[in-house]
Design a protein around this motif. Structure first.
Motif, PDB file in Angstrom:
ATOM      1  N   SER A  32     -91.364 -31.305  -7.682  1.00 49.21           N
ATOM      2  CA  SER A  32     -90.453 -32.371  -7.240  1.00 49.21           C
ATOM      3  C   SER A  32     -90.793 -32.986  -6.107  1.00 49.21           C
ATOM      4  O   SER A  32     -90.377 -34.111  -5.380  1.00 49.21           O
ATOM      5  N   THR A  33     -92.273 -32.898  -5.749  1.00 50.03           N
ATOM      6  CA  THR A  33     -92.849 -33.668  -4.390  1.00 50.03           C
ATOM      7  C   THR A  33     -92.967 -35.064  -4.728  1.00 50.03           C
ATOM      8  O   THR A  33     -93.445 -35.692  -5.827  1.00 50.03           O
ATOM      9  N   GLY A  34     -92.453 -35.893  -3.781  1.00 52.29           N
ATOM     10  CA  GLY A  34     -92.574 -37.271  -3.687  1.00 52.29           C
ATOM     11  C   GLY A  34     -91.960 -38.008  -4.871  1.00 52.29           C
ATOM     12  O   GLY A  34     -90.665 -37.679  -5.477  1.00 52.29           O
ATOM     13  N   ASN A  35     -92.921 -38.561  -5.606  1.00 44.51           N
ATOM     14  CA  ASN A  35     -92.123 -39.598  -6.828  1.00 44.51           C
ATOM     15  C   ASN A  35     -92.705 -39.122  -7.995  1.00 44.51           C
ATOM     16  O   ASN A  35     -92.651 -39.479  -9.156  1.00 44.51           O
ATOM     17  N   ASN A  36     -93.092 -37.675  -8.089  1.00 39.94           N
ATOM     18  CA  ASN A  36     -93.587 -37.044  -9.286  1.00 39.94           C
ATOM     19  C   ASN A  36     -92.838 -37.112 -10.662  1.00 39.94           C
ATOM     20  O   ASN A  36     -93.209 -37.255 -11.567  1.00 39.94           O
ATOM     21  N   LEU A  37     -91.693 -36.683 -10.318  1.00 43.00           N
ATOM     22  CA  LEU A  37     -90.694 -36.631 -11.405  1.00 43.00           C
ATOM     23  C   LEU A  37     -90.250 -37.716 -11.834  1.00 43.00           C
ATOM     24  O   LEU A  37     -90.160 -38.155 -13.182  1.00 43.00           O
TER      25      LEU A  37
END
Length: 421
Positions: A32-37
């Motif tokens: 779920s780091t940054g805008n990964n999802l």
């Protein structure tokens, strides 16, 4: 005529039934780091339209250590609920037996990847994960503040501390009361292993466990490097840095409250986002060294895609893995998230260069990346890393000197090693 119509309807129904049967519903465990999802969700729309397969995201914590612990529990239990896993570069030797061999499925594309990255995901001649993006951290610096005070990007750790302290004090005097000199990842987790490995390796202190299996961490240069970092806590780095992971560091940086930050490439595009207080005001360079002439050291990172051997839809899962590692998706990821591609050709792509002009600057950072000793420690790596980051965190927290903690660490690692790794 009626019979023919009924036969046609029956045939059409059979085709629809077959198509529905061929479509799979996949679950994908991702960080779920940054805008990964958010990025994955957009790509899954494209994938679903192309294949008919549906993909559900299983959101994982941003902490890689927490992800690994959960993955290991699921896989040990033969969990069928997750088909595809987003995996850290260091996990291949530890989880290899739980993943499908992708060597045959990827034979048409494997030569497009950096050979060293493919090698990092190959265990006992089995390709257990396909590379999605690679990683190596850099030193982020506020070029506006360095120019304001007539400073150059630091080459050594001592120079970083001196510059950070001077600018921090002057900015606070000028009214920026929340300004800090340097933020990094000091929490007790895998990220601290990466940070501390960089301090140690760039100081000539080795890399914890050497490629030949030698436990090298208990030495004066390694102790000096960690003691140096201890001196940052509460002076140029906030006391709370001992609980920081990547996102906490980025939070301080992106609100304009740090002169320097150690972080991964993903923070670059976010730092230049519309909501960022430092948009257009920063740049990146290689991490410092102990003394001029030493080689910079960035911990080799990167994320990959693995198919669970317990999946009931392995072929569809392999399709998803190849899609997410494809040129089009890696190009979109490079442009939108500033993640470094694992495909050689994308480093010469004009669109990528136009969107992320910093990427050529990352080449020397990537070239000097140092691997964590996962290939050497194999299935024991997680314990090696945990013992290392605990020893470092104890030192940073004031619980013993680096020399004392590294001596204890060497003893623990010797017991863990036994006759061999």
């Amino acid at each position: 005529m009626k019979y023919r119509l009924m036969a046609a309807v029956s045939a059409a129904s059979m085709i629809c039934t077959l198509n529905l049967a061929a479509a799979a519903e996949l679950s994908f465990a991702a960080s779920s780091t940054g805008n990964n999802l958010e990025f994955f969700r957009k790509q899954f729309v494209i994938f679903e339209e192309k294949t008919g397969h549906k993909v559900n995201i299983v959101s994982m914590p941003s902490s890689s250590s927490e992800q690994f612990s959960q993955y290991r529990l699921w896989l040990a239990a033969g969990n069928k609920d997750v088909d595809v896993y987003q995996t850290d570069v260091i996990w291949a030797p530890q989880l290899a037996d739980q993943f499908v061999d992708l060597k045959e499925a990827a034979k048409d594309v494997v030569e497009q990847f950096f050979p060293s990255i493919i090698a990092s995901q190959t265990v006992n001649d089995r390709l257990v994960a396909l590379p999605m993006y690679t990683d190596a951290p850099a030193l982020y610096y506020r070029k506006d503040l360095l120019e304001k005070y007539g400073k150059q990007p630091p080459k050594t750790w001592d120079e970083l501390a001196e510059t950070a302290r001077e600018i921090q004090e002057k900015e606070r005097t000028a009214g920026q009361k929340d300004m800090w000199g340097f933020v990094f990842q000091g929490n007790s987790y895998e990220g601290l292993t990466c940070n501390a490995l960089e301090w140690v390796k760039s100081s000539g202190g080795g890399q914890i466990v050497e490629p030949d299996g030698t436990i090298s961490i208990n030495n004066e240069k390694a102790a000096a490097a960690i003691d140096r970092a201890k001196g940052w806590v509460g002076t140029i780095s906030p006391p709370g840095v001992l609980a920081y992971q990547e996102e906490e560091s980025r939070g301080v940086w992106q609100t304009g409250n740090a002169v320097f930050m150690r972080n991964w490439p993903y923070a670059y595009s976010l730092g230049n986002g519309a909501d960022s207080a430092v948009k257009g005001e920063f740049d990146v360079t290689t991490l410092p060294v102990a003394a001029l002439g030493d080689r910079p050291s960035s911990a080799l990172g990167g994320w990959n895609l693995a198919v669970s051997k317990y999946s009931d839809d392995q072929q569809a899962a392999i399709e998803l893995v190849k899609f997410l590692a494809s040129k089009d998706v890696q190009k979109a990821r490079a442009i939108e998230l500033s993640n470094l591609p694992t495909l050689v050709a994308l480093y010469d792509d004009q669109d990528v260069a136009a969107a992320q002009p910093f990427m050529p600057e990352w080449k020397p950072i990537f070239q000097d990346a140092v691997p964590r000793p996962s290939a050497t420690a194999k299935v024991k790596y997680n314990e090696v890393s945990s013992k290392f980051w605990t020893a470092v965190h104890n030192t940073l927290s004031g619980n013993g000197t680096a020399a004392e903690n590294l001596e204890l660490l060497e003893a623990d690692l010797t017991i863990l090693k036994g006759d061999s790794w």
